[in-house]
Motif scaffolding. Structure first.
Motif, PDB file in Angstrom:
ATOM      1  N   GLY A 165       0.786  -1.235   0.000  1.00 52.27           N
ATOM      2  CA  GLY A 165       0.000   0.000   0.000  1.00 52.27           C
ATOM      3  C   GLY A 165       0.809   1.271   0.000  1.00 52.27           C
ATOM      4  N   GLU A 166       2.139   1.182  -0.031  1.00 53.29           N
ATOM      5  CA  GLU A 166       2.948   2.401   0.090  1.00 53.29           C
ATOM      6  C   GLU A 166       4.330   2.157  -0.506  1.00 53.29           C
ATOM      7  OE1 GLU A 166       4.181   5.661   3.590  1.00 53.29           O
ATOM      8  OE2 GLU A 166       3.219   3.748   4.078  1.00 53.29           O
ATOM      9  N   ARG A 167       4.939   3.253  -0.988  1.00 48.46           N
ATOM     10  CA  ARG A 167       6.302   3.183  -1.515  1.00 48.46           C
ATOM     11  C   ARG A 167       7.085   4.376  -0.988  1.00 48.46           C
ATOM     12  NH1 ARG A 167       9.738   4.842  -5.494  1.00 48.46           N
ATOM     13  NH2 ARG A 167      11.070   3.213  -6.407  1.00 48.46           N
ATOM     14  N   LEU A 168       8.241   4.112  -0.392  1.00 57.76           N
ATOM     15  CA  LEU A 168       9.111   5.154   0.130  1.00 57.76           C
ATOM     16  C   LEU A 168      10.351   5.263  -0.745  1.00 57.76           C
ATOM     17  CD1 LEU A 168       9.005   4.533   3.990  1.00 57.76           C
ATOM     18  CD2 LEU A 168       7.717   6.201   2.663  1.00 57.76           C
ATOM     19  N   ARG A 169      10.690   6.478  -1.139  1.00 55.71           N
ATOM     20  CA  ARG A 169      11.870   6.738  -1.955  1.00 55.71           C
ATOM     21  C   ARG A 169      13.125   6.508  -1.130  1.00 55.71           C
ATOM     22  NH1 ARG A 169      14.972  11.367  -3.528  1.00 55.71           N
ATOM     23  NH2 ARG A 169      15.538  11.306  -5.729  1.00 55.71           N
ATOM     24  N   PRO A 170      14.180   5.940  -1.715  1.00 56.94           N
ATOM     25  CA  PRO A 170      15.415   5.701  -0.953  1.00 56.94           C
ATOM     26  C   PRO A 170      15.988   6.986  -0.385  1.00 56.94           C
ATOM     27  CG  PRO A 170      15.448   4.461  -2.999  1.00 56.94           C
ATOM     28  CD  PRO A 170      14.251   5.364  -3.080  1.00 56.94           C
ATOM     29  N   ALA A 171      16.411   6.911   0.869  1.00 53.05           N
ATOM     30  CA  ALA A 171      17.039   8.035   1.560  1.00 53.05           C
ATOM     31  C   ALA A 171      17.864   7.469   2.702  1.00 53.05           C
ATOM     32  CB  ALA A 171      15.989   9.034   2.051  1.00 53.05           C
ATOM     33  N   SER A 172      18.568   8.330   3.391  1.00 54.37           N
ATOM     34  CA  SER A 172      19.409   7.905   4.502  1.00 54.37           C
ATOM     35  C   SER A 172      19.055   8.705   5.746  1.00 54.37           C
ATOM     36  CB  SER A 172      20.898   8.093   4.154  1.00 54.37           C
ATOM     37  OG  SER A 172      21.155   9.459   3.869  1.00 54.37           O
ATOM     38  N   GLY A 173      19.613   8.270   6.887  1.00 54.89           N
ATOM     39  CA  GLY A 173      19.429   9.017   8.123  1.00 54.89           C
ATOM     40  C   GLY A 173      18.359   8.433   9.024  1.00 54.89           C
ATOM     41  N   SER A 174      18.296   8.984  10.242  1.00 56.76           N
ATOM     42  CA  SER A 174      17.343   8.497  11.239  1.00 56.76           C
ATOM     43  C   SER A 174      15.906   8.824  10.867  1.00 56.76           C
ATOM     44  CB  SER A 174      17.678   9.098  12.607  1.00 56.76           C
ATOM     45  OG  SER A 174      17.650  10.520  12.546  1.00 56.76           O
ATOM     46  N   ALA A 175      15.694   9.938  10.160  1.00 58.32           N
ATOM     47  CA  ALA A 175      14.331  10.274   9.746  1.00 58.32           C
ATOM     48  C   ALA A 175      13.775   9.243   8.766  1.00 58.32           C
ATOM     49  CB  ALA A 175      14.302  11.667   9.118  1.00 58.32           C
ATOM     50  N   GLN A 176      14.636   8.743   7.884  1.00 56.78           N
ATOM     51  CA  GLN A 176      14.191   7.710   6.957  1.00 56.78           C
ATOM     52  C   GLN A 176      13.862   6.421   7.702  1.00 56.78           C
ATOM     53  OE1 GLN A 176      13.204   7.714   4.068  1.00 56.78           O
ATOM     54  NE2 GLN A 176      13.561   5.753   3.049  1.00 56.78           N
ATOM     55  N   GLU A 177      14.655   6.085   8.729  1.00 54.74           N
ATOM     56  CA  GLU A 177      14.357   4.890   9.515  1.00 54.74           C
ATOM     57  C   GLU A 177      12.998   5.020  10.209  1.00 54.74           C
ATOM     58  OE1 GLU A 177      16.380   1.992  12.922  1.00 54.74           O
ATOM     59  OE2 GLU A 177      17.293   3.926  12.406  1.00 54.74           O
ATOM     60  N   ARG A 178      12.690   6.209  10.713  1.00 54.16           N
ATOM     61  CA  ARG A 178      11.388   6.411  11.343  1.00 54.16           C
ATOM     62  C   ARG A 178      10.252   6.269  10.336  1.00 54.16           C
ATOM     63  NH1 ARG A 178      10.104   8.877  16.109  1.00 54.16           N
ATOM     64  NH2 ARG A 178      12.129   8.025  16.669  1.00 54.16           N
ATOM     65  N   ARG A 179      10.445   6.788   9.116  1.00 53.85           N
ATOM     66  CA  ARG A 179       9.419   6.643   8.077  1.00 53.85           C
ATOM     67  C   ARG A 179       9.209   5.176   7.712  1.00 53.85           C
ATOM     68  NH1 ARG A 179      11.759  11.642   6.176  1.00 53.85           N
ATOM     69  NH2 ARG A 179      13.328  10.493   4.989  1.00 53.85           N
ATOM     70  N   ILE A 180      10.288   4.407   7.635  1.00 54.69           N
ATOM     71  CA  ILE A 180      10.178   2.980   7.314  1.00 54.69           C
ATOM     72  C   ILE A 180       9.439   2.242   8.417  1.00 54.69           C
ATOM     73  CG2 ILE A 180      11.513   0.861   7.013  1.00 54.69           C
ATOM     74  CD1 ILE A 180      13.587   2.503   5.519  1.00 54.69           C
ATOM     75  N   LEU A 181       9.751   2.539   9.671  1.00 52.82           N
ATOM     76  CA  LEU A 181       9.082   1.877  10.792  1.00 52.82           C
ATOM     77  C   LEU A 181       7.592   2.187  10.804  1.00 52.82           C
ATOM     78  CD1 LEU A 181      11.724   2.399  13.620  1.00 52.82           C
ATOM     79  CD2 LEU A 181      11.127   0.249  12.483  1.00 52.82           C
ATOM     80  N   ARG A 182       7.224   3.425  10.519  1.00 51.34           N
ATOM     81  CA  ARG A 182       5.799   3.784  10.478  1.00 51.34           C
ATOM     82  C   ARG A 182       5.087   3.045   9.351  1.00 51.34           C
ATOM     83  NH1 ARG A 182       3.750   7.996  13.226  1.00 51.34           N
ATOM     84  NH2 ARG A 182       2.147   8.197  11.613  1.00 51.34           N
ATOM     85  N   ALA A 183       5.732   2.971   8.189  1.00 43.91           N
ATOM     86  CA  ALA A 183       5.115   2.261   7.071  1.00 43.91           C
ATOM     87  C   ALA A 183       4.952   0.772   7.391  1.00 43.91           C
ATOM     88  CB  ALA A 183       5.948   2.450   5.808  1.00 43.91           C
ATOM     89  N   LEU A 184       5.946   0.168   8.044  1.00 38.97           N
ATOM     90  CA  LEU A 184       5.852  -1.249   8.400  1.00 38.97           C
ATOM     91  C   LEU A 184       4.769  -1.485   9.458  1.00 38.97           C
ATOM     92  CD1 LEU A 184       9.637  -2.198   8.563  1.00 38.97           C
ATOM     93  CD2 LEU A 184       7.993  -2.843   6.792  1.00 38.97           C
ATOM     94  N   ALA A 185       4.586  -0.538  10.358  1.00 39.66           N
ATOM     95  CA  ALA A 185       3.548  -0.694  11.382  1.00 39.66           C
ATOM     96  C   ALA A 185       2.153  -0.680  10.776  1.00 39.66           C
ATOM     97  CB  ALA A 185       3.680   0.403  12.429  1.00 39.66           C
ATOM     98  N   TRP A 186       1.972   0.021   9.645  1.00 38.18           N
ATOM     99  CA  TRP A 186       0.642   0.110   9.025  1.00 38.18           C
ATOM    100  C   TRP A 186       0.377  -1.011   8.021  1.00 38.18           C
ATOM    101  CZ3 TRP A 186      -3.323   2.728  10.682  1.00 38.18           C
ATOM    102  CH2 TRP A 186      -3.140   3.902  11.416  1.00 38.18           C
ATOM    103  N   VAL A 187       1.387  -1.830   7.718  1.00 33.17           N
ATOM    104  CA  VAL A 187       1.178  -2.912   6.743  1.00 33.17           C
ATOM    105  C   VAL A 187       0.151  -3.895   7.296  1.00 33.17           C
ATOM    106  CG1 VAL A 187       2.251  -4.855   5.566  1.00 33.17           C
ATOM    107  CG2 VAL A 187       3.484  -2.690   5.771  1.00 33.17           C
ATOM    108  N   GLY A 188      -0.861  -4.189   6.503  1.00 29.63           N
ATOM    109  CA  GLY A 188      -1.948  -5.057   6.940  1.00 29.63           C
ATOM    110  C   GLY A 188      -3.118  -4.324   7.555  1.00 29.63           C
ATOM    111  N   PHE A 189      -2.948  -3.008   7.776  1.00 32.09           N
ATOM    112  CA  PHE A 189      -4.015  -2.207   8.377  1.00 32.09           C
ATOM    113  C   PHE A 189      -4.343  -1.011   7.484  1.00 32.09           C
ATOM    114  CE2 PHE A 189      -1.534  -4.205  11.729  1.00 32.09           C
ATOM    115  CZ  PHE A 189      -2.506  -4.829  12.498  1.00 32.09           C
ATOM    116  N   GLU A 190      -4.281  -1.226   6.179  1.00 30.79           N
ATOM    117  CA  GLU A 190      -4.478  -0.131   5.237  1.00 30.79           C
ATOM    118  C   GLU A 190      -5.888   0.444   5.312  1.00 30.79           C
ATOM    119  OE1 GLU A 190      -3.040  -2.972   4.511  1.00 30.79           O
ATOM    120  OE2 GLU A 190      -0.999  -2.439   3.911  1.00 30.79           O
ATOM    121  N   GLN A 191      -6.886  -0.406   5.499  1.00 27.55           N
ATOM    122  CA  GLN A 191      -8.253   0.090   5.560  1.00 27.55           C
ATOM    123  C   GLN A 191      -8.466   0.973   6.786  1.00 27.55           C
ATOM    124  OE1 GLN A 191     -10.624  -0.340   3.168  1.00 27.55           O
ATOM    125  NE2 GLN A 191     -11.799   1.128   4.368  1.00 27.55           N
TER     126      GLN A 191
END
Length: 323
Positions: A288-314
């Motif tokens: 349900g989502e695609r994140l553009r490649p990036a680096s840094g702690s902010a990118q890690e936080r974005r990845i964690l948020r996206a993974l937490a929502w996987v399976g709960f898109e509705q």
């Protein structure tokens, strides 16, 4: 239709729920047994002293109920929340508690109707002062967790009864995947100027010195080696090596569910952490989502948020529509 019916039953349960709940503590059970024994002794013997003691014991029960009720009145609670919550490990969660008038003692705070383990405690609450209550909570699984209310309990003044009041405050707690270790890093990576920080100039970094050359007309003067320039009579630029950043795009495959989906999310979270710590750029593709490649702690936080929502898109779409 089902959503309206569920909302109706939820409101009905709230209306029928008692404003306070009372639970007898271990000390309270002993106290009640002693009181019952004194009452039986007073009835059998007719001793006035036993009647006096019985009246005192019963009066203490009434006083305990009145004082505990005063502690729970004129309170207001709001959630401060947490910076990050990972499944399976304790995280710091905070509430803000205010009493408009009077003082409160021996308060315990926790969330209701959610599988969060842990509670926060405050021994003394002054009138008019906001007190931040901290608790170490633990969530069993990743994903968004709907919060419906905050439970405030007091055992003041004698510890005989635990009186509870529930403050209904809606909210959402996003729990990140369980943290673990990456067993194997991905072999394939994209090289070149793909991510946010990539650049085709390999000798324009901050690493070891690669060489010296004359400064060009449009190049940055901050790279000038002034001592060497003064010796040769012209501007000399220092060239430094730049480490090649690799770009990875991690994926969560469609069709996974249940424990298999949770394990994949945990694996991707561990991989992204290892790769970002090494200075690489990491992107993410989920159903349900695609994140553009990036680096840094902010990118890690974005990845964690996206993974937490996987399976709960509705559920995510419903929250965004409601907002």
């Amino acid at each position: 239709m089902r959503a309206r019916l569920a909302a109706f039953w939820a409101r009905l349960r709230v209306l029928l729920r008692p404003p306070r709940t009372l639970k007898v503590t271990r000390t309270g059970r002993t106290y009640l047994v002693v009181t019952f024994g004194v009452g039986l002794g007073a009835l059998n013997t007719g001793n006035n002293l036993l009647y006096l003691v019985l009246g005192l014991l019963l009066a203490m029960v009434v006083v305990s109920g009145v004082l505990s009720e005063r502690c729970l009145r004129r309170l207001s609670v709001r959630r401060v929340g947490t910076e990050s919550a990972f499944a399976g490990e304790p995280f710091a969660y905070r509430w803000a508690l205010v009493r408009r008038q009077g003082h409160a003692f021996a308060l315990t705070l926790s969330e209701v109707e959610v599988p969060l383990q842990g509670e926060g405690r405050v021994g003394y609450l002054r009138a008019g002062a906001e007190h931040i209550v901290r608790a170490d909570l633990t969530a069993p699984k990743r994903g968004p967790m709907k919060l419906s209310g905050v439970r405030v309990t007091t055992t003041w003044p004698l510890g005989l009864f635990a009186k509870t009041r529930v403050f209904y405050v809606d909210g959402t707690l996003l729990v990140y995947p369980r943290r673990g270790y990456a067993c194997q890093l991905p072999d394939q990576a994209r090289l070149g100027p793909i991510g946010d920080a990539s650049t085709p100039r390999r000798n324009d970094g901050t690493g070891d010195v690669a060489g010296l050359r004359e400064l060009g007309p449009t190049e940055d003067a901050r790279r000038v080696h002034w001592r060497k320039s003064a010796a040769v009579g012209k501007l000399i630029k220092v060239e430094r090596e730049r480490e090649e950043r690799r770009t990875y795009v991690l994926t969560v495959e469609a069709g996974l569910a249940g424990d298999a989906l949770d394990r994949r999310c945990e694996e991707v979270a561990a991989l992204s952490h290892e790769l970002l710590e090494a200075g690489n750029e990491v992107g993410l593709e989920t159903p349900g989502e695609r994140l553009r490649p990036a680096s840094g702690s902010a990118q890690e936080r974005r990845i964690l948020r996206a993974l937490a929502w996987v399976g709960f898109e509705q559920l995510r779409q419903d929250e965004e529509a409601a907002a």
